[in-house]
Scaffold this motif. Structure first.
Motif, PDB file in Angstrom:
ATOM      1  N   GLU A 301     109.219 -31.548 -39.251  1.00 35.68           N
ATOM      2  CA  GLU A 301     108.041 -30.737 -38.927  1.00 35.68           C
ATOM      3  C   GLU A 301     108.316 -29.771 -37.790  1.00 35.68           C
ATOM      4  O   GLU A 301     107.563 -28.819 -37.573  1.00 35.68           O
ATOM      5  N   GLU A 364      95.878 -27.900 -39.955  1.00 37.18           N
ATOM      6  CA  GLU A 364      96.144 -28.913 -38.938  1.00 37.18           C
ATOM      7  C   GLU A 364      95.889 -30.297 -39.525  1.00 37.18           C
ATOM      8  O   GLU A 364      94.747 -30.730 -39.697  1.00 37.18           O
ATOM      9  N   LYS A 365      96.964 -31.016 -39.796  1.00 40.19           N
ATOM     10  CA  LYS A 365      96.873 -32.311 -40.474  1.00 40.19           C
ATOM     11  C   LYS A 365      96.048 -33.321 -39.689  1.00 40.19           C
ATOM     12  O   LYS A 365      95.331 -34.140 -40.265  1.00 40.19           O
ATOM     13  N   GLU A 366      96.179 -33.278 -38.358  1.00 40.01           N
ATOM     14  CA  GLU A 366      95.530 -34.292 -37.532  1.00 40.01           C
ATOM     15  C   GLU A 366      94.012 -34.222 -37.572  1.00 40.01           C
ATOM     16  O   GLU A 366      93.329 -35.219 -37.313  1.00 40.01           O
ATOM     17  N   THR A 367      93.448 -33.049 -37.851  1.00 43.01           N
ATOM     18  CA  THR A 367      91.990 -32.897 -37.743  1.00 43.01           C
ATOM     19  C   THR A 367      91.295 -32.525 -39.052  1.00 43.01           C
ATOM     20  O   THR A 367      90.083 -32.716 -39.162  1.00 43.01           O
ATOM     21  N   ASN A 370      88.971 -34.899 -40.860  1.00 43.90           N
ATOM     22  CA  ASN A 370      87.800 -35.298 -40.086  1.00 43.90           C
ATOM     23  C   ASN A 370      86.886 -34.101 -39.828  1.00 43.90           C
ATOM     24  O   ASN A 370      86.159 -34.064 -38.839  1.00 43.90           O
ATOM     25  N   PRO A 377      92.349 -36.969 -25.993  1.00 42.02           N
ATOM     26  CA  PRO A 377      93.571 -37.776 -25.877  1.00 42.02           C
ATOM     27  C   PRO A 377      93.526 -38.787 -24.749  1.00 42.02           C
ATOM     28  O   PRO A 377      94.377 -39.671 -24.671  1.00 42.02           O
TER      29      PRO A 377
END
Length: 487
Positions: A301, A364-367, A370, A377
């Motif tokens: 990545e 953005e995979k992290e968000t 959701n 953090p």
């Protein structure tokens, strides 16, 4: 969460009031990097006395003199001098900071580190190096990538000399942090203790909780073309052939061409284990190689790599790598900008919900799954204190009303690649006095911190009596908050 308290003190001034001042240059979680000591100020330094911390200023001290011995650790006069310089370099006033205060804090750090070793607490060199790599990369970046300027600024002969000193300092601090964590790891608060803690505070003195927000974002990244990827892979294959077939130095290639912080060390990354925090693809390739073997190009990545194993040491390996990033054309960047402009227009027009757009379009995979919701953090929930959140993010959402969509912002990652984002405030919480029912979790956190501080105070008083401590006579007039002089 910011507290505004008139008389209530959650961190007693007697032992921990200075902690907030020193976190900026002694804590590993602060953003600034510190050096314990080397350079000595040889001219006299007069320090304004402070009623609660010393009875007279110090105007006499020996260059490289020993200020105190704590177990196996030594605090030099130059450590204290260095502390003043570091505070000044960070724009912190030293007018009311006494040598007694600085020495007291340094002795606390050494006490924790000493007993961490006594208790066989371990901080591996790998852990220190990982933190150190991040610190040095940050520092070097602040100086435009010029390592010579960094060394000159910190009065070192070379960047390696700075690295060696930071390694020692960081290891001591990390040992101390680990000791403190052990002291408080079993400390808990009951609901009754939380209730007593809250209602023991006079109503007019109860904490004020700052305004908080919940934020979501949609990120659109320019798409990297297959042609751009192929160009990078071809370049890495060219490097590999030159190394394998012509005997060229992998380290030299890394210095000349690699695009990350390890380039200055010839691409060297030491002490990688199978559970080290590196990309899975990177570890899979590295651990599949024999010593001296050079990998084919591969992608993570973070970019495209080739790797060689420098040395195998049991379950650890030292590797060198070269990383390159594909070029992104202006045409591709323009397409990404047009896409996010279109998404924003649809949301503002009411034709598309922000959360739905995030799930459908965000890169953005992290968000994205959701609905674009960001997670704090620090607290790991979705609330952000406006006074404590990242300054850039705070500025981007500060004036947004609940449900309002921001303008398009351009961010750049560590590779220099542009990406575009829009944000929205999904929920706002106004500043308000603490409410036992509504703010129970925050109040519980404060009660727990106070109890942890009491545990640390008790531990420190006990360990001072059990530890060899010798304080230089020059500091006998200090009114230390801890019993350093009569242990």
């Amino acid at each position: 969460m910011q507290l505004k308290i008139k008389r209530l003190k959650y961190i007693p001034n007697s032992k921990f009031g200075l902690l907030l001042v020193f976190l900026s240059f002694l804590s590993l979680q602060a953003q600034e990097v510190v050096i314990d000591s080397t350079n000595v100020i040889k001219e006299e330094i007069g320090v304004k006395p402070k009623v609660n911390d010393t009875v007279k200023p110090f105007t006499r001290f020996k260059a490289e003199g020993v200020s105190a011995v704590i177990g196996e650790y030594v605090v030099l006069d130059s450590d204290i001098d260095k502390g003043y310089l570091e505070l000044q370099q960070q724009g912190i006033s030293i007018e009311d900071v006494t040598r007694c205060q600085l020495l007291g804090k340094l002795m606390e750090d050494k006490l924790y580190a000493h007993h961490a070793k006594v208790d066989s607490l371990i901080v591996s060199d790998d852990e220190v190096n990982q933190t150190l790599d991040q610190q040095l990369a940050y520092i070097i970046n602040q100086f435009g990538g010029d390592e010579d300027k960094v060394a000159q600024f910190y009065k070192k002969e070379s960047i390696q000399e700075l690295r060696d000193e930071l390694f020692s300092t960081n290891k001591t601090i990390m040992l101390g942090n680990r000791m403190q964590q052990k002291v408080v790891e079993d400390v808990e608060v009951t609901p009754e203790e939380v209730r007593q803690f809250f209602f023991s505070i006079p109503e007019d003195d109860r904490p004020i909780f700052s305004a908080e927000v919940e934020v979501a974002q949609i990120v659109i990244e320019p798409e990297i073309t297959e042609a751009a990827k192929k160009k990078v892979i071809d370049k890495l294959n060219e490097f590999r052939r030159d190394i394998v077939e012509n005997g060229s130095s992998f380290a030299t290639k890394a210095v000349l061409y690699s695009k990350d912080g390890s380039a200055s060390r010839g691409g060297l990354i030491e002490g990688i284990k199978k559970n080290s925090p590196f990309a899975k693809e990177f570890k899979d390739v590295a651990f599949s190689l024999l010593e001296g073997e050079v990998s084919e190009p591969f992608e993570t990545e973070f970019g495209f790599h080739i790797v060689t194993v420098d040395k195998v040491r049991g379950q650890e390996i030292d590797v060198r790598h070269i990383i390159l990033f594909p070029d992104v054309s202006q045409d591709v960047i323009d397409k990404a900008r047009a896409k996010i402009d279109s998404i924003r227009a649809e949301i503002v027009a009411g034709n598309l919900e922000f959360a739905e757009a995030a799930r459908k379009f965000s890169n953005e995979k992290e968000t994205k799954n959701n609905g674009g919701q960001l997670v704090n953090p620090v607290s790991f929930d979705t609330r952000f204190d406006l006074t404590k959140m990242d300054p850039t993010l705070s500025a981007q959402v500060y004036n947004l009303e609940e449900g309002e969509v921001s303008k398009v912002f351009t961010d750049r990652d560590y590779t220099g690649k542009s990406k575009f984002k829009i944000l929205t405030v999904t929920k706002k919480y106004a500043e308000h006095p603490a409410d036992y029912s509504k703010d129970y979790e925050k109040i519980k956190e404060l009660a727990l911190k106070e109890k942890q501080i009491r545990a640390i105070e008790k531990w420190q008083d006990k360990k001072i009596k059990e530890t060899y401590i010798n304080v230089n006579r020059d500091y006998y007039d200090c009114q230390f908050s801890s019993n350093w002089l009569n242990n």
